[in-house]
Design an enzyme around this catalytic site. Sequence first.
Site, PDB file in Angstrom:
ATOM      1  N   HIS A 130       0.902  -1.189  -0.271  1.00 45.45           N
ATOM      2  CA  HIS A 130       0.099   0.105   0.007  1.00 45.45           C
ATOM      3  C   HIS A 130       0.955   1.312   0.335  1.00 45.45           C
ATOM      4  O   HIS A 130       0.243   2.103  -1.058  1.00 45.45           O
ATOM      5  CB  HIS A 130      -0.644  -0.043   1.306  1.00 45.45           C
ATOM      6  CG  HIS A 130      -1.611   1.539   2.021  1.00 45.45           C
ATOM      7  ND1 HIS A 130      -2.805   1.163   0.700  1.00 45.45           N
ATOM      8  CD2 HIS A 130      -1.331   2.006   2.152  1.00 45.45           C
ATOM      9  CE1 HIS A 130      -3.365   3.163   1.390  1.00 45.45           C
ATOM     10  NE2 HIS A 130      -2.874   3.382   2.037  1.00 45.45           N
ATOM     11  N   GLU A 131       1.805   1.170   0.645  1.00 44.04           N
ATOM     12  CA  GLU A 131       2.654   2.775   1.055  1.00 44.04           C
ATOM     13  C   GLU A 131       3.192   2.798  -0.531  1.00 44.04           C
ATOM     14  O   GLU A 131       3.807   4.008  -0.942  1.00 44.04           O
ATOM     15  CB  GLU A 131       4.312   2.686   2.267  1.00 44.04           C
ATOM     16  CG  GLU A 131       3.040   2.544   3.521  1.00 44.04           C
ATOM     17  CD  GLU A 131       2.111   3.629   3.892  1.00 44.04           C
ATOM     18  OE1 GLU A 131       2.003   4.782   3.048  1.00 44.04           O
ATOM     19  OE2 GLU A 131       0.841   3.389   4.412  1.00 44.04           O
ATOM     20  N   GLU A 200      -6.187   7.423  -0.539  1.00 45.73           N
ATOM     21  CA  GLU A 200      -6.038   6.214   0.064  1.00 45.73           C
ATOM     22  C   GLU A 200      -6.869   4.915  -0.348  1.00 45.73           C
ATOM     23  O   GLU A 200      -6.741   3.861  -0.625  1.00 45.73           O
ATOM     24  CB  GLU A 200      -6.759   6.244   1.272  1.00 45.73           C
ATOM     25  CG  GLU A 200      -6.130   6.956   2.587  1.00 45.73           C
ATOM     26  CD  GLU A 200      -5.145   6.872   2.777  1.00 45.73           C
ATOM     27  OE1 GLU A 200      -4.491   5.174   2.496  1.00 45.73           O
ATOM     28  OE2 GLU A 200      -3.583   7.514   2.357  1.00 45.73           O
TER      29      GLU A 200
END
Length: 295
Positions: A130-131, A200
């Site tokens: 995700h990062e 996000e």
Amino acid sequence: MGYTKTAMLMAAMTALFMGVGYLLGGGAGLLIALAVAAGMNAYAYWNSDKAVLRMHNAQECNSQVHPDLQRMVHQLADDADMPRPKVYVIHEDQPNAFATGRNPENAAVAATTGLLARMSREEVAAVMAHELAHIRNYDTLIMTITATFAGAISMLANFAFIFRGGRNQGAGGVIAVLAVMILAPLAAAIVQMAISRSREYEADRVGAAICGNPLWLASALEKIQGFASRIDFDRAEQNPQTAHMFIINPLHVHKRDKLFSTHPNTENRIAALVQLAQESGVRSAAPAGRQNPWG
């Protein structure tokens, strides 16, 4: 949401900033606001990653400091055909993580020791993926710029009150300046948070593709949310301007209105990942009997 809405929100932030500058000093104020924005963003562009890592006392991984995490992130980056970021650990019990840096060639990811201790290997990989997605999408740069604009707008709004609120311009003028002083920073915060929320969802989608299983990330989000609501993150509480960078909002000691949350609802994110898994034919969060590819 996507890049179109992000661009529109960034334009709104810029227009708001320039408008406050114009209120402060007319055409000259507008030019001053432009110059201030350019200077602040130039500084943020080159130094934001180092500043954020220092705020959280992050320690860089190497052959002696959490080498398994460094190898995992580098393998994920290689699989995603991305430059390898620097990898850091933050000695905090709350499980969480963030990414920073101006571009994929100059980026870093950081995970708390709580994340490594409380998540499975697959869940840690999904969080790191995700990062990496934030880095690939240049979200770290976007959020740095919006945070800088938000801070500058608040500063200019206060200047507007100091330099124009005291002039002999009648009660209506004073009320107008007061309204700008209050509403301009509020509007900037809302725009900043809208941009963060929109990015996000995209990072969840791309991160799921990088790690190979959306359910790993869904499981990690559920666990992190539960721990984050109970475990203090002292450095994050001391530096709330960095909260939007984490995968889950790390703040909970000082309750904040959900209207101003920097993150979308975690249950909605999990539901989107579950739907993505169904569409992809993934039915289990388990490694499906094969060796973990990040070993």
